[in-house]
Design a protein around this motif. Sequence first.
Motif, mmCIF file in Angstrom:
data_model
loop_
_atom_site.group_PDB
_atom_site.id
_atom_site.type_symbol
_atom_site.label_atom_id
_atom_site.label_comp_id
_atom_site.label_asym_id
_atom_site.label_seq_id
_atom_site.Cartn_x
_atom_site.Cartn_y
_atom_site.Cartn_z
ATOM 1 N N SER A 193 -1.558 4.594 -16.307
ATOM 2 C CA SER A 193 -1.778 4.587 -15.298
ATOM 3 C C SER A 193 -1.299 5.888 -14.108
ATOM 4 O O SER A 193 -2.007 6.105 -13.303
ATOM 5 N N MET A 194 -0.251 6.362 -14.625
ATOM 6 C CA MET A 194 0.454 7.459 -13.819
ATOM 7 C C MET A 194 -0.725 8.452 -13.743
ATOM 8 O O MET A 194 -0.976 9.166 -12.749
ATOM 9 N N PHE A 241 -3.957 -0.993 -0.009
ATOM 10 C CA PHE A 241 -3.988 0.055 1.203
ATOM 11 C C PHE A 241 -5.481 0.500 1.450
ATOM 12 O O PHE A 241 -5.673 0.514 2.552
ATOM 13 N N TYR A 264 -8.846 13.435 -2.581
ATOM 14 C CA TYR A 264 -8.885 14.998 -1.640
ATOM 15 C C TYR A 264 -10.178 15.707 -1.852
ATOM 16 O O TYR A 264 -10.220 16.769 -1.513
ATOM 17 N N LYS A 291 -4.385 2.493 -20.476
ATOM 18 C CA LYS A 291 -3.216 1.999 -19.830
ATOM 19 C C LYS A 291 -2.333 3.277 -19.586
ATOM 20 O O LYS A 291 -1.178 3.167 -19.526
ATOM 21 N N GLN A 296 -5.682 10.740 -7.177
ATOM 22 C CA GLN A 296 -5.095 11.421 -5.999
ATOM 23 C C GLN A 296 -6.128 12.550 -5.940
ATOM 24 O O GLN A 296 -6.348 12.929 -4.757
ATOM 25 N N ASP A 302 3.968 1.233 -6.434
ATOM 26 C CA ASP A 302 3.451 1.014 -7.772
ATOM 27 C C ASP A 302 3.831 2.243 -8.477
ATOM 28 O O ASP A 302 3.887 1.737 -9.757
ATOM 29 N N HIS A 317 5.843 1.255 0.765
ATOM 30 C CA HIS A 317 5.088 -0.022 0.082
ATOM 31 C C HIS A 317 4.162 0.556 -1.236
ATOM 32 O O HIS A 317 4.194 0.100 -2.276
ATOM 33 N N THR A 318 3.191 1.440 -0.623
ATOM 34 C CA THR A 318 2.261 2.022 -1.906
ATOM 35 C C THR A 318 3.167 2.719 -2.946
ATOM 36 O O THR A 318 2.477 2.838 -4.085
ATOM 37 N N GLY A 347 -2.288 -7.727 -2.675
ATOM 38 C CA GLY A 347 -1.859 -6.534 -2.726
ATOM 39 C C GLY A 347 -0.314 -6.408 -1.908
ATOM 40 O O GLY A 347 0.378 -5.777 -2.442
ATOM 41 N N TYR A 392 -7.731 1.648 -8.076
ATOM 42 C CA TYR A 392 -6.517 1.467 -8.164
ATOM 43 C C TYR A 392 -5.937 0.280 -8.812
ATOM 44 O O TYR A 392 -5.151 0.054 -9.454
ATOM 45 N N PHE A 400 -2.436 -0.490 -9.758
ATOM 46 C CA PHE A 400 -1.603 -0.177 -8.675
ATOM 47 C C PHE A 400 -2.197 -0.822 -7.409
ATOM 48 O O PHE A 400 -2.950 -0.552 -6.575
ATOM 49 N N HIS A 401 -1.716 -2.214 -7.468
ATOM 50 C CA HIS A 401 -2.198 -3.172 -6.612
ATOM 51 C C HIS A 401 -1.682 -2.794 -5.000
ATOM 52 O O HIS A 401 -2.591 -3.003 -4.275
ATOM 53 N N ARG A 402 -0.684 -2.281 -4.851
ATOM 54 C CA ARG A 402 -0.256 -1.947 -3.435
ATOM 55 C C ARG A 402 -1.281 -0.798 -2.808
ATOM 56 O O ARG A 402 -1.553 -1.101 -1.800
ATOM 57 N N LYS A 403 -1.569 0.166 -3.685
ATOM 58 C CA LYS A 403 -2.254 1.387 -3.260
ATOM 59 C C LYS A 403 -3.702 0.663 -3.103
ATOM 60 O O LYS A 403 -4.338 1.077 -2.113
ATOM 61 N N SER A 404 -3.978 -0.178 -4.037
ATOM 62 C CA SER A 404 -5.465 -0.765 -3.959
ATOM 63 C C SER A 404 -5.606 -1.597 -2.533
ATOM 64 O O SER A 404 -6.654 -1.165 -1.815
#
Lengths: 141, 1068
Positions: B352-353, B397, B364, B350, B360, A37, A33-34, B429, B386, B391-395
């Motif tokens: 995002s990647m 999460f 860590y 903008k 990321q 993105d 799911h994540t 998300g 995020y 990155f809504h899904r990651k956010s």
Amino acid sequence: MAVCIAVIAKENYPLYIRSTPTENELKFHYMVHTSLDVVDEKISAMGKALVDQRELYLGLLYPTEDYKLCRYGYVTNSKVKFVMVVDSSNTALRDNEIRSMFRKLHNSYTDVMCNPFYNPGDRIQSRAFDNMVTSMMIQVC
Amino acid sequence: MSVPDYMQCAEDHQTLLVVVQPVGIVSEENFFRIYKRICSVSQISVRDSQRVLYIRYRHHYPPENNEWGDFQTHRKVVGLITITDCFSAKDWPQTFEKFHVQKEIYGSTLYDSRLFVFGLQGEIVEQPRTDVAFYPNYEDCQTVEKRIEDFIESLFIVLESKRLDRATDKSGDKIPLLCVPFEKKDFVGLDTDSRHYKKRCQGRMRKHVGDLCLQAGMLQDSLVHYHMSVELLRSVNDFLWLGAALEGLCSASVIYHYPGGTGGKSGARRFQGSTLPAEAANRHRPGALTTNGINPDTSTEIGRAKNCLSPEDIIDKYKEAISYYSKYKNAGVIELEACIKAVRVLAIQKRSMEASEFLQNAVYINLRQLSEEEKIQRYSILSELYELIGFHRKSAFFKRVAAMQCVAPSIAEPGWRACYKLLLETLPGYSLSLDPKDFSRGTHRGWAAVQMRLLHELVYASRRMGNPALSVRHLSFLLQTMLDFLSDQEKKDVAQSLENYTSKCPGTMEPIALPGGLTLPPVPFTKLPIVRHVKLLNLPASLRPHKMKSLLGQNVSTKSPFIYSPIIAHNRGEERNKKIGYHTTVFGVFSDCLLDNLPGIKTSGSTVEVIPALPRLQISTSLPRSAHSLQPSSGDEISTNVSVQLYNGESQQLIIKLENIGMEPLEKLEVTSKVLTTKEKLYGDFLSWKLEETLAQFPLQPGKVATFTINIKVKLDFSCQENLLQDLSDDGISVSGFPLSSPFRQVVRPRVEGKPVNPPESNKAGDYSHVKTLEAVLNFKYSGGPGHTEGYYRNLSLGLHVEVEPSVFFTRVSTLPATSTRQCHLLLDVFNSTEHELTVSTRSSEALILHAGECQRMAIQVDKFNFESFPESPGEKGQFANPKQLEEERREARGLEIHSKLGICWRIPSLKRSGEASVEGLLNQLVLEHLQLAPLQWDVLVDGQPCDREAVAACQVGDPVRLEVRLTNRSPRSVGPFALTVVPFQDHQNGVHNYDLHDTVSFVGSSTFYLDAVQPSGQSACLGALLFLYTGDFFLHIRFHEDSTSKELPPSWFCLPSVHVCALEAQA
């Protein structure tokens, strides 16, 4: 060794998701799911490229994620996504191997779509597809 | 340095850090009121130059972070403002002491400080002091802002002097080595004279000057210094500081490229209302160098445009800087913050990647063991970042991870509320909406497994929060929307726990408003149970409204002056839009399910027309309810049936209680009855009522009762036509013939033997078959209230089932002429078909007692009837009715007349029941004729005396007796002429009639009389005389000559009385 293989619809909901039964299935749900993105981001970046030049293989999605698991993405021309989670701890898979796996997956998916009794957008319940996924999950290990 | 500031952004590098703190006991409210006002002064244009100073205020700042102030000057606390309460001069010294103690904490780095004292008045206040400001209270302190501005200007002076100081002391003196806390021990014993060391000192100092320039609003200068520093430090591999110099370069470039700020809202606020000065400052920057003309070193610059990094370069340099930072474990916070700053820049670009790669990396970076609170903060910030890069899904999460962290088992007091709040924020998300409407379109498409997990967590968190209503709502939502994805065991579990929850707090259909402004819409269980088919059923007949047709037009016209009013039409439309649904309670959750939302049903919609309220009528009767339903052919739907058993001829009152159980007054009532077709012939009114008495009680208010009485009268045929009873007339009484013997002797002989006619068994069976059924429907049409004005009514039907048991039968009817021609005897064989003793009485006669099954004959003397006197209007009726019907009607009318005259009643004493008996049905033409007064009225006069009945005319032997026969014609036609013969005879009382009386009786003149034709209503008479020669009893029989004329007329017309003459011895 693929530990999780998922097929995601154009609207970003899962059409098929399967993971090694030994591990917590929900974890892979979250993981795939994540990943979407990044997939979305890569697709939108790719959108400008010409169609015939478009590379379907998205490459590594999250390179240094936890669990030593790498996620690879692949997107068809109809914006259906394949996400594969690969356990890189024991074997270092080459990019080409991943590509060929995705291609196999794509072919099998095309077969599913050719089934006149399958409604695009429904969950994939094809046994042939299932067998193929199973073979991919065992094959390399 | 261990406490990261997750809110850091690149432009923070140009700010001066000022700490605002309370001293002594200051209420939080008051402190933050002043703090807010202080914060509003966040940028200042410095008077003499075009430079702008930015201030970052903190009310809390760890002093250990302050130690990194040389490394990055924006981390250095340069100003301190303390706020204190002090109410008496006595406390003043102590308060002032505290201020100094506070200053000590950041003492090494402070440029200046201020103390704001609230509440103190008097002498001390009078002395002007620069570092202390006195205010009488928290309201009366208008000059706070001004004070702060002055304070900032004083900071600027110090900053400027330091900058100039550092920038100019280059060659001559030895440049001190700036270092971060953990480096100090590394440099012990190093050769301070080496080139390497000197370069290092120079590079670090350059970097420091760059920082100061940036803070002082000299962006271009700072860029030059940073560039030089980077070159110097790179050559000596001083990576940590090289990183810092690179980051400084990035920050300055970011500030140049993005004057709007990268810090999101807080950053934007900083520039609010002052973007113009900022831009103005930008515009003047190119000239800043020359106007100030301070730094000759910068003349070695390589061209200004090149000094500033391009947006792509910024990211590269950030990457490089971070890679250098990562070489030092102790610089974790610096690295983390640099990552965050870079992410913010990338978010604006903008990209995002790349941003996600920085994030990321940030994930860590392992700092020391974090406290739970810090973990929550860290995950929340990661989630926000995020979100920032899309990155809504990651956010979601990370937000969920943060939520779980709030209630980690290691936390003594789990923050379920915070957890719940964070979980709610993750909903977008996971593209999960809490509105069940979004799930009504076909099968759910989404990450069911993940969404179900989230819902479970919401349920659990809300339960632990102590909000059962919320958990019930979430659980119902889970069950309703995820039903297809739940395994059987999960379904069972969810249903089980839902039942457990609802036992304490039932689920409702009310929307639940959450404190955050979110509203949880109700969740109707449209999938439990599954509705396959929906059909609208009409109301029960008794509640169904009917439209009064005639009222329609009237109604519209009374409401509006227009024939067609669009307003009325609109209102109707609104009513139609109401949704139809059903109500369920499943697992303790009440649901109102609308048909539109049902997944499995495709209806084009059903329309229910809602009319204004009508009253409701409830009927209860004095009679028992019956299970009988009326004949199916009745058509109407009957709400109630009542039944009653009556003997034929009996009548009973049916009392009906009308209760208004509705909410509207009952104003109108109409009662109609309908007797269902039966083959039985019914005499008289079966049902009769008087509505007026009931209507007098109207309008009937809700809850009130009115009574209404109906008379039930059953009068069926009393004859026994087809059946069964043997003819009783075994004694040979002829109905039609002339009375041959003296009728008075034939007076009814009661048949005492009274034998049951049939054997008992068959008798009984016969009885049953004789039970007849009458059915009728009473319709109550009623209306009232607003529905009445709209022209609607309701119809309530009451079924009436009457079982008629036979009471008496007239097995045979006959007539006997009475002695008088104007009268006759009606002979009735009465059969008691009940199982009780029964008496029969007439108006004139005594009661006759009949045992069960007994048959007796009763004779009733009746005056003959003059039927012709009935009003007849053949002209009117004849047109429509055929003669047969006319005849039938006439017969009925006659029957009724006879019945009312006779007044035959029966009574069963043991049951105390009584009723009428009617002969209407059994009078045949023959009997009727006998009962009819002949239109020809004959009178016989003996000696001028009318001779009729049993009166005996007396005469003397030897004297002639005058005999006169008179005829009165009442018929509508002329009759006659007639010839009559008088025949004398003697009755020997033994059945022998002696007609041979030639020797005894002699006629004076002819024994045959002639009568002329008599016109209608005319009269005629003929005379004769008789001479009795001997004494004795004689009878005269007047006989008609049978000729053609008399034959045309019915024989009963020629019914002449017999004349009884008693001849007596002539008196001496």
